[in-house]
Design a protein around this motif. Structure first.
Motif, mmCIF file in Angstrom:
data_model
loop_
_atom_site.group_PDB
_atom_site.id
_atom_site.type_symbol
_atom_site.label_atom_id
_atom_site.label_comp_id
_atom_site.label_asym_id
_atom_site.label_seq_id
_atom_site.Cartn_x
_atom_site.Cartn_y
_atom_site.Cartn_z
ATOM 1 N N TYR A 1 0.801 -1.144 -0.052
ATOM 2 C CA TYR A 1 0.049 -0.003 0.213
ATOM 3 C C TYR A 1 0.760 1.191 0.104
ATOM 4 O O TYR A 1 0.561 2.084 -0.745
ATOM 5 C CB TYR A 1 -0.829 0.112 1.336
ATOM 6 C CG TYR A 1 -1.861 1.376 1.270
ATOM 7 C CD1 TYR A 1 -2.663 1.608 0.611
ATOM 8 C CD2 TYR A 1 -1.338 2.374 2.200
ATOM 9 C CE1 TYR A 1 -3.557 2.725 0.552
ATOM 10 C CE2 TYR A 1 -2.180 3.193 2.404
ATOM 11 C CZ TYR A 1 -3.327 3.506 1.593
ATOM 12 O OH TYR A 1 -3.931 4.664 1.589
ATOM 13 N N ASN A 2 1.759 1.212 0.659
ATOM 14 C CA ASN A 2 2.755 2.296 0.785
ATOM 15 C C ASN A 2 3.470 2.775 -0.436
ATOM 16 O O ASN A 2 3.549 3.795 -0.970
ATOM 17 C CB ASN A 2 3.896 2.177 1.830
ATOM 18 C CG ASN A 2 4.853 3.212 1.973
ATOM 19 O OD1 ASN A 2 4.517 4.430 1.912
ATOM 20 N ND2 ASN A 2 6.100 3.136 2.497
ATOM 21 N N TRP A 3 3.827 1.780 -1.213
ATOM 22 C CA TRP A 3 4.454 1.708 -2.578
ATOM 23 C C TRP A 3 3.556 2.264 -3.463
ATOM 24 O O TRP A 3 3.744 3.249 -4.140
ATOM 25 C CB TRP A 3 4.957 0.486 -2.962
ATOM 26 C CG TRP A 3 5.550 0.357 -4.277
ATOM 27 C CD1 TRP A 3 6.695 0.912 -4.774
ATOM 28 C CD2 TRP A 3 5.068 -0.412 -5.293
ATOM 29 N NE1 TRP A 3 6.917 0.622 -6.028
ATOM 30 C CE2 TRP A 3 5.852 0.058 -6.531
ATOM 31 C CE3 TRP A 3 3.832 -1.233 -5.550
ATOM 32 C CZ2 TRP A 3 5.578 -0.718 -7.734
ATOM 33 C CZ3 TRP A 3 3.567 -1.773 -6.821
ATOM 34 C CH2 TRP A 3 4.400 -1.590 -7.833
ATOM 35 N N ARG A 4 2.141 1.739 -3.602
ATOM 36 C CA ARG A 4 1.267 2.257 -4.379
ATOM 37 C C ARG A 4 0.713 3.566 -4.278
ATOM 38 O O ARG A 4 0.435 4.358 -5.290
ATOM 39 C CB ARG A 4 -0.114 1.134 -4.515
ATOM 40 C CG ARG A 4 0.407 -0.073 -4.996
ATOM 41 C CD ARG A 4 0.732 0.038 -6.575
ATOM 42 N NE ARG A 4 -0.446 0.548 -7.173
ATOM 43 C CZ ARG A 4 -0.202 0.998 -8.527
ATOM 44 N NH1 ARG A 4 0.909 1.161 -8.914
ATOM 45 N NH2 ARG A 4 -1.201 1.525 -9.026
ATOM 46 N N VAL A 5 0.558 3.924 -2.917
ATOM 47 C CA VAL A 5 0.280 5.424 -2.734
ATOM 48 C C VAL A 5 1.249 6.059 -3.236
ATOM 49 O O VAL A 5 0.887 7.554 -3.661
ATOM 50 C CB VAL A 5 -0.005 5.549 -1.080
ATOM 51 C CG1 VAL A 5 -0.087 6.999 -0.871
ATOM 52 C CG2 VAL A 5 -1.651 4.805 -1.017
#
Length: 89
Positions: free
Chosen positions: A68-72
């Motif tokens: 999620y951190n990478w995609r955000v």
């Protein structure tokens, strides 16, 4: 809200829904629904269904946090590119 902000939050909420669905499927599906089928296999000396119920869902959740951190970060780059950073956002 601007069109860009609406698109950003729509994409962000879709990502959150996808992550929660995957986590729910792994924790509920592998730990409860498919435990008997998974118990035919073992991981580290433990039946796989038991392992998912006790630890696997937690590992998936931690992996989803990093995903999620990478995609955000990618969403931020996509929707905020070219935006003036002096406005505090």
């Amino acid at each position: 809200m601007s069109t860009r902000s609406n698109a950003y939050w729509k994409a962000n909420l879709r990502l959150i829904a996808w992550c929660l669905t995957l986590w729910g499927a792994v924790s509920y599906g592998c730990g409860i629904l498919f435990v008997e089928q998974l118990n035919h296999f073992s991981l580290g000396g433990y039946k796989l269904g038991f392992w998912f119920a006790q630890q696997g869902a937690m590992y998936v959740f931690v992996a989803l946090i990093f995903f999620y951190n990478w995609r955000v970060a990618k969403l931020d780059q996509r929707y905020r590119a070219g935006r003036d950073t002096r406005d505090g956002a």
